[in-house]
Motif scaffolding. Sequence first.
Motif, PDB file in Angstrom:
ATOM      1  N   MET A 313     -32.274  41.995 -41.475  1.00  0.00           N
ATOM      2  CA  MET A 313     -31.459  42.754 -42.230  1.00  0.00           C
ATOM      3  C   MET A 313     -30.566  43.843 -41.209  1.00  0.00           C
ATOM      4  O   MET A 313     -29.421  43.982 -41.400  1.00  0.00           O
ATOM      5  N   GLY A 314     -31.141  44.152 -40.285  1.00  0.00           N
ATOM      6  CA  GLY A 314     -30.503  45.264 -39.329  1.00  0.00           C
ATOM      7  C   GLY A 314     -31.438  46.577 -39.323  1.00  0.00           C
ATOM      8  O   GLY A 314     -32.428  46.378 -40.231  1.00  0.00           O
ATOM      9  N   ILE A 315     -31.222  47.666 -38.780  1.00  0.00           N
ATOM     10  CA  ILE A 315     -29.937  47.764 -37.721  1.00  0.00           C
ATOM     11  C   ILE A 315     -30.406  47.112 -36.644  1.00  0.00           C
ATOM     12  O   ILE A 315     -29.614  47.156 -35.600  1.00  0.00           O
ATOM     13  N   PHE A 316     -31.576  46.403 -36.351  1.00  0.00           N
ATOM     14  CA  PHE A 316     -32.039  45.808 -34.984  1.00  0.00           C
ATOM     15  C   PHE A 316     -32.141  44.389 -35.339  1.00  0.00           C
ATOM     16  O   PHE A 316     -32.495  43.984 -36.420  1.00  0.00           O
ATOM     17  N   ALA A 317     -32.146  43.709 -34.078  1.00  0.00           N
ATOM     18  CA  ALA A 317     -32.612  42.341 -34.009  1.00  0.00           C
ATOM     19  C   ALA A 317     -33.202  42.119 -32.710  1.00  0.00           C
ATOM     20  O   ALA A 317     -32.957  42.744 -31.712  1.00  0.00           O
ATOM     21  N   ILE A 318     -34.218  41.018 -32.778  1.00  0.00           N
ATOM     22  CA  ILE A 318     -34.697  40.655 -31.559  1.00  0.00           C
ATOM     23  C   ILE A 318     -34.259  39.351 -31.189  1.00  0.00           C
ATOM     24  O   ILE A 318     -33.841  38.280 -31.984  1.00  0.00           O
ATOM     25  N   ILE A 319     -33.787  39.422 -29.916  1.00  0.00           N
ATOM     26  CA  ILE A 319     -32.948  38.111 -29.320  1.00  0.00           C
ATOM     27  C   ILE A 319     -33.869  37.425 -28.311  1.00  0.00           C
ATOM     28  O   ILE A 319     -34.470  38.055 -27.419  1.00  0.00           O
ATOM     29  N   LYS A 320     -33.410  36.294 -27.932  1.00  0.00           N
ATOM     30  CA  LYS A 320     -34.123  35.301 -27.021  1.00  0.00           C
ATOM     31  C   LYS A 320     -33.490  35.638 -25.633  1.00  0.00           C
ATOM     32  O   LYS A 320     -32.839  34.609 -24.785  1.00  0.00           O
ATOM     33  N   ARG A 321     -33.532  36.839 -25.327  1.00  0.00           N
ATOM     34  CA  ARG A 321     -33.019  37.395 -23.950  1.00  0.00           C
ATOM     35  C   ARG A 321     -33.590  38.415 -23.567  1.00  0.00           C
ATOM     36  O   ARG A 321     -34.056  39.375 -24.164  1.00  0.00           O
ATOM     37  N   SER A 322     -33.856  38.685 -22.222  1.00  0.00           N
ATOM     38  CA  SER A 322     -34.435  39.670 -21.756  1.00  0.00           C
ATOM     39  C   SER A 322     -34.084  41.140 -21.380  1.00  0.00           C
ATOM     40  O   SER A 322     -32.908  40.819 -21.381  1.00  0.00           O
ATOM     41  N   GLU A 323     -34.619  42.010 -21.377  1.00  0.00           N
ATOM     42  CA  GLU A 323     -34.043  43.362 -21.129  1.00  0.00           C
ATOM     43  C   GLU A 323     -32.922  43.258 -19.840  1.00  0.00           C
ATOM     44  O   GLU A 323     -31.918  43.811 -19.916  1.00  0.00           O
ATOM     45  N   ASP A 324     -33.843  42.696 -18.783  1.00  0.00           N
ATOM     46  CA  ASP A 324     -33.016  42.841 -17.551  1.00  0.00           C
ATOM     47  C   ASP A 324     -31.861  42.064 -17.615  1.00  0.00           C
ATOM     48  O   ASP A 324     -30.878  42.105 -16.912  1.00  0.00           O
ATOM     49  N   PHE A 325     -31.952  40.655 -18.057  1.00  0.00           N
ATOM     50  CA  PHE A 325     -30.839  39.521 -18.248  1.00  0.00           C
ATOM     51  C   PHE A 325     -29.805  40.441 -18.866  1.00  0.00           C
ATOM     52  O   PHE A 325     -28.550  40.322 -18.539  1.00  0.00           O
ATOM     53  N   LEU A 326     -29.927  40.970 -20.105  1.00  0.00           N
ATOM     54  CA  LEU A 326     -29.084  41.585 -20.937  1.00  0.00           C
ATOM     55  C   LEU A 326     -28.270  42.793 -20.068  1.00  0.00           C
ATOM     56  O   LEU A 326     -27.151  42.881 -20.010  1.00  0.00           O
ATOM     57  N   PHE A 327     -29.196  43.540 -19.085  1.00  0.00           N
ATOM     58  CA  PHE A 327     -28.582  44.638 -18.533  1.00  0.00           C
ATOM     59  C   PHE A 327     -27.496  44.171 -17.406  1.00  0.00           C
ATOM     60  O   PHE A 327     -26.386  44.449 -17.011  1.00  0.00           O
ATOM     61  N   GLN A 328     -27.955  42.984 -16.817  1.00  0.00           N
ATOM     62  CA  GLN A 328     -27.060  42.208 -15.715  1.00  0.00           C
ATOM     63  C   GLN A 328     -25.683  41.776 -16.419  1.00  0.00           C
ATOM     64  O   GLN A 328     -24.905  41.641 -15.647  1.00  0.00           O
ATOM     65  N   HIS A 329     -25.657  41.761 -17.896  1.00  0.00           N
ATOM     66  CA  HIS A 329     -24.535  41.160 -18.571  1.00  0.00           C
ATOM     67  C   HIS A 329     -23.837  42.585 -19.183  1.00  0.00           C
ATOM     68  O   HIS A 329     -23.233  42.455 -19.903  1.00  0.00           O
ATOM     69  N   LYS A 330     -24.286  43.759 -18.592  1.00  0.00           N
ATOM     70  CA  LYS A 330     -23.751  45.091 -19.260  1.00  0.00           C
ATOM     71  C   LYS A 330     -24.018  45.364 -20.605  1.00  0.00           C
ATOM     72  O   LYS A 330     -23.250  45.893 -21.359  1.00  0.00           O
ATOM     73  N   ILE A 331     -25.270  44.853 -20.961  1.00  0.00           N
ATOM     74  CA  ILE A 331     -25.751  45.252 -22.369  1.00  0.00           C
ATOM     75  C   ILE A 331     -27.209  45.858 -22.114  1.00  0.00           C
ATOM     76  O   ILE A 331     -28.250  45.668 -21.565  1.00  0.00           O
ATOM     77  N   GLY A 332     -27.048  47.102 -22.841  1.00  0.00           N
ATOM     78  CA  GLY A 332     -28.165  47.859 -22.805  1.00  0.00           C
ATOM     79  C   GLY A 332     -29.117  47.182 -23.701  1.00  0.00           C
ATOM     80  O   GLY A 332     -28.921  47.270 -24.840  1.00  0.00           O
ATOM     81  N   ALA A 333     -30.354  46.941 -23.699  1.00  0.00           N
ATOM     82  CA  ALA A 333     -31.206  46.563 -24.520  1.00  0.00           C
ATOM     83  C   ALA A 333     -32.474  46.784 -24.211  1.00  0.00           C
ATOM     84  O   ALA A 333     -32.812  47.382 -23.152  1.00  0.00           O
ATOM     85  N   VAL A 334     -33.615  46.857 -25.119  1.00  0.00           N
ATOM     86  CA  VAL A 334     -34.971  47.536 -24.817  1.00  0.00           C
ATOM     87  C   VAL A 334     -35.706  46.213 -25.128  1.00  0.00           C
ATOM     88  O   VAL A 334     -35.856  45.630 -26.237  1.00  0.00           O
TER      89      VAL A 334
END
Length: 370
Positions: A313-334
């Motif tokens: 529903m939100g405001i969060f979602a869990i996605i099939k990408r790692s924190e590091d991978f997302l960081f490399q793509h300029k996305i802050g994630a935990v």
Amino acid sequence: MKVNISNATFSSIVGIGQKVKKASKESGEQYIELNRGVNAVTEIDLTSVMKSIDFNSKEFQVYAPNLGSESFRKAIAKEYFPAFSQQPGFENNIAITPGGMPALDLVIQILNVENIYFPKFYWGSYSKMATIRQKKFSFYEELHELDLHHINDSSCVFICDPNNPTGVKLDDDYLLEMITKITATGAIVIFDSPYRKLFYEPDNFFDKIAQLDNIIVTESFSKWVGLSGLRMGFIYTKNKDFNSELNIRLLYEFNAVSSPPQMIIERVMTTPVGRLALDDFRKKTTEHIAANIDYLKSKDLLVKEIYGDTVPMGIFAIIKRSEDFLFQHKIGAVGLDKFVYHDKDLWSSYARICVSVQHDLFVEFMSNAV
Ligand SMILES: Cc1ncc(COP(=O)(O)O)c(C=O)c1O
């Protein structure tokens, strides 16, 4: 200097935030901070509300009552517990706190329980607060998997719905059934669901649980009203022993909670201009959240082990990408490993992202990580 060391550590979310800011500053490139836990689609427009605040009043300048302003507590009673708000003195079951975090900490301090059960996917601050207060804790997979023969008045169960970090929303009838069964054993349920009212308005769920023995609601105005900077929350329970101890602790902890934010949020909830601003904030925010979740679904990014065929529903979602991978793509994630106590390795290939951001911006960044 001799100090009492708590052994609690800083939340990794703070560290990730700093890392993202540093990388953005050093590279001069824009990052999207989906690591955060606040609604960032829009802000609530307080212009008209602020015009009605009298800075020169006693109400603004002088200590509020120990439990919080009476009119604010009555407004909360009407907003959350309309079926009971007419009962004389009902508002005395509500105590204002400077945010949801202190509300939770006070609850953990006051309850004389031997075991606290947190959900398997949980907001890390829960266990940090329990560690500081030297309380034992463990975890449950699903509410219906809690062994009702093993919980009693020495147990306490936390519920966060929609959940932080997964964004999963349980069915309300199921939730009510589980809360009723758990509290009937003597165990205490802490209903800590500050994201709920962003999506449900009006909402009669709080009325349904209000009269149960052993229920404690901890709430926050940081999420559904968008005012995390004002530091406002509350504790509701009808338990008299709890409330008399809470009254004393509030006094020696805060010596009354700041008055101005109480005045502001009361007006947001009760005046036509405040209501208009709140509805506008909620409407825009939930529209963008829904569009972002649709996007994640269309790109097959949602984690099946968590959602099955449903969606968060939100405001969060869990996605099939790692924190590091997302960081490399300029996305802050935990990384999801930060929200579990066990099997951290198993979950580290997934990450929690906040989906409460502008849809265009979300797609612009996420499309690089698909
Ligand atoms: C599940 C949950 N409970 C409570 C809070 C407390 O929020 P605040 O202290 O800003 O009121 C948060 C904030 O992130 C949260 O995620």
